[in-house]
Write a protein that holds these residues in place. Structure first.
Motif, short mmCIF file in Angstrom:
data_model
loop_
_atom_site.label_atom_id
_atom_site.label_comp_id
_atom_site.label_asym_id
_atom_site.label_seq_id
_atom_site.Cartn_x
_atom_site.Cartn_y
_atom_site.Cartn_z
N TYR A 1 0.88 -1.29 0.02
CA TYR A 1 0.08 0.02 0.03
C TYR A 1 0.67 1.14 0.20
O TYR A 1 0.57 2.31 -0.72
CB TYR A 1 -0.91 0.15 1.06
CG TYR A 1 -1.80 1.24 1.23
CD1 TYR A 1 -2.95 1.07 0.65
CD2 TYR A 1 -1.49 2.44 2.07
CE1 TYR A 1 -3.85 2.35 0.34
CE2 TYR A 1 -2.10 3.59 1.81
CZ TYR A 1 -3.34 3.60 1.15
OH TYR A 1 -4.38 4.75 1.04
N GLU B 1 1.93 1.74 -3.55
CA GLU B 1 0.80 2.30 -4.28
C GLU B 1 0.57 3.80 -4.01
O GLU B 1 0.48 4.60 -4.99
CB GLU B 1 -0.33 1.58 -3.97
CG GLU B 1 -1.47 1.90 -4.54
CD GLU B 1 -1.69 2.06 -5.97
OE1 GLU B 1 -3.06 2.58 -6.57
OE2 GLU B 1 -0.97 1.45 -6.73
N GLN B 2 0.75 4.27 -2.66
CA GLN B 2 0.31 5.52 -2.45
C GLN B 2 1.32 6.27 -2.75
O GLN B 2 0.97 7.49 -3.34
CB GLN B 2 0.29 5.76 -0.94
CG GLN B 2 -0.19 7.04 -0.43
CD GLN B 2 -0.44 6.92 1.05
OE1 GLN B 2 0.14 6.41 1.88
NE2 GLN B 2 -1.70 7.35 1.55
N ASP B 3 2.66 6.12 -2.81
CA ASP B 3 3.61 6.88 -3.13
C ASP B 3 4.04 6.92 -4.75
O ASP B 3 4.44 7.91 -5.29
CB ASP B 3 5.13 6.49 -2.52
CG ASP B 3 5.07 6.79 -1.07
OD1 ASP B 3 4.18 7.50 -0.75
OD2 ASP B 3 5.90 6.23 -0.33
N ASN C 1 1.78 4.99 -7.30
CA ASN C 1 0.65 4.73 -8.16
C ASN C 1 0.74 4.44 -9.61
O ASN C 1 0.61 4.88 -10.72
CB ASN C 1 -0.09 6.15 -8.33
CG ASN C 1 -1.75 5.78 -9.11
OD1 ASN C 1 -2.06 4.48 -9.32
ND2 ASN C 1 -2.03 6.79 -9.46
N GLU D 1 -7.25 6.44 -8.78
CA GLU D 1 -7.74 5.68 -7.54
C GLU D 1 -6.25 4.94 -7.06
O GLU D 1 -5.35 4.43 -7.57
CB GLU D 1 -8.70 4.49 -7.86
CG GLU D 1 -8.89 3.48 -6.67
CD GLU D 1 -9.63 2.41 -7.17
OE1 GLU D 1 -10.70 2.07 -6.41
OE2 GLU D 1 -9.25 1.97 -8.18
N ILE D 2 -5.94 5.39 -5.44
CA ILE D 2 -5.04 4.67 -4.79
C ILE D 2 -5.46 3.70 -4.17
O ILE D 2 -6.40 3.68 -3.13
CB ILE D 2 -4.62 5.69 -3.82
CG1 ILE D 2 -3.94 6.88 -4.56
CG2 ILE D 2 -3.19 5.02 -2.91
CD1 ILE D 2 -2.76 6.68 -5.57
N TYR D 3 -5.16 2.41 -4.44
CA TYR D 3 -5.66 1.27 -4.20
C TYR D 3 -4.74 -0.04 -4.41
O TYR D 3 -4.09 -0.23 -5.51
CB TYR D 3 -7.03 0.69 -4.91
CG TYR D 3 -7.68 -0.41 -4.38
CD1 TYR D 3 -7.73 -0.99 -3.20
CD2 TYR D 3 -8.29 -1.04 -5.47
CE1 TYR D 3 -8.58 -2.10 -2.89
CE2 TYR D 3 -9.04 -2.42 -5.44
CZ TYR D 3 -8.83 -2.85 -3.88
OH TYR D 3 -9.52 -4.02 -3.78
N SER D 4 -4.45 -0.88 -2.99
CA SER D 4 -3.54 -2.08 -3.22
C SER D 4 -4.66 -3.21 -2.62
O SER D 4 -5.05 -2.98 -1.68
CB SER D 4 -2.34 -1.75 -2.22
OG SER D 4 -1.61 -2.86 -2.38
N ALA E 1 -3.55 -2.67 -7.54
CA ALA E 1 -2.75 -1.74 -8.11
C ALA E 1 -2.74 -2.00 -9.66
O ALA E 1 -2.20 -1.16 -10.47
CB ALA E 1 -1.53 -1.59 -7.50
#
Length: 339
Positions: free
Chosen positions: A149, A152-154, A156, A162-165, A185
């Motif tokens: 996560y 993904e947040q850093d 993408n 959408e930020i999603y893992s 992701a």
């Protein structure tokens, strides 16, 4: 782009219209009484490990995206010895339940000294959600923690809004490189202690990758659920060492796991088919893939999920993996010699 979890929420809404019984198990059942059995793996001694997503726990407040849910330490890893003896080797893993579908431990790799676990998505207060952890088999202590996560947040990598893992599967290459499928992701990562997480391939069209395995020649196979879990939208791609598609097996439905045998035969789990009232119970299957299409080797399965080659060259599949009552999960043997 909607969260892939919300697709499963919609499935739950469809399934709530009618009761979904657990499929009666026959003589091919190896393990019973499981809670959300997902991915599986064998060790060198022939012990079968099963990831159980669990049943959640204490009821918590609603969440804007996931709805009401409960969390608790009910996810676990169960081991079944060759003589059928069953034991829990890792207990108390975090689990999220939003009804009959649980989230927790979803896959693993067993090496001589480590147990690699994939823990998929959960509410923010659920520890270790969206991660891969390495445990020492001798001590049970954590050796590595890979935070999907945070990456993904850093970063993408699929470039969507959408930020999603939601990691779902892992595989270990011959050179020791770990490959990680992050379904949320839309990305396949590699990981080594020296280089950390690296993007191997990312998809911007939301095909929902779910599974990975290696062929005997080292080529990479990736299974896809398909956008919106639409019938026929799922597929399995064979990739070369650069991530380019070598061949694709399409027109599948809801592929959740794959297994590539020593002879190169590719098998896939289709979790469900859709009927007039939505997702149909006992409509899952395991199919062999070739240039001629998909050939069923097991049909009438109730919400199957995980697939693994046995030490003697057959297959095991986890069933009643979701949308059924607690304790109804099982693992069934598919004897390929009978096909």
């Amino acid at each position: 782009m909607l969260r892939k979890f919300l697709v499963f929420v919609m499935l739950l809404a469809c399934l709530s219209v009618f009761h979904v019984p657990a499929t009666a198990q026959g003589d091919d059942t190896l393990v019973e009484g499981l809670n959300g059995p997902r991915g599986m793996a064998y060790d060198a001694d022939g012990n079968l490990y099963v990831a159980e997503a669990g049943t959640g726990g204490t009821v918590v407040a609603g969440n804007a995206e996931l709805g009401n849910g409960s969390v608790g330490g009910t996810s676990q890893i169960t081991m079944v010895a060759p003589d059928g003896t069953q034991s829990v080797v890792v207990a108390g893993l975090p689990s999220l339940s939003t009804g009959p579908e649980g989230l927790g431990a979803v896959h693993m790799i067993v090496t001589s000294d480590s147990l690699w676990l994939v823990l998929n998505e959960g509410l923010p207060m659920l520890p270790f959600a969206d991660s891969v952890i390495e445990l020492d088999r001798a001590t049970g202590r954590m050796k590595n923690f890979i935070d999907l996560y945070a990456y993904e947040q850093d970063n993408n990598p699929d470039g969507t809004d959408e930020i999603y893992s939601n990691p779902t599967d892992i595989a270990l290459a011959g050179d020791g490189t770990l490959y990680i499928v992050d379904t949320g992701a839309n990305t396949l990562y590699t990981w080594t202690e020296a280089d950390g997480l690296q993007v191997f391939k990312s998809w911007g069209d939301d095909p929902v990758p779910t599974a990975i395995d290696f062929g005997p020649d080292g080529s990479i196979y990736v299974g896809f659920l398909g956008t919106g879990i639409a019938p026929g939208a799922a597929h399995v791609d064979q990739l070369d060492e650069t991530g380019e598609v070598v061949q694709s097996f399409g027109d599948l439905s809801a592929v959740t796991d794959i297994a590539v045998m020593d002879d190169g035969t590719v098998y896939a789990v289709q979790m469900l088919q859709f009927g007039e009232q939505g997702p149909a119970p006992e409509s899952g299957s395991v199919v062999a893939l070739s240039a001629d299409g998909a050939t069923p080797v097991a049909e009438g399965l109730n919400f199957p999920y995980g697939l693994e080659e046995t030490p003697d060259g057959n297959l095991v599949v986890s069933v009643n993996a979701a949308f059924t009552d607690p304790g109804t999960g099982a693992v069934q043997l598919i004897t390929l010699g009978d096909m």
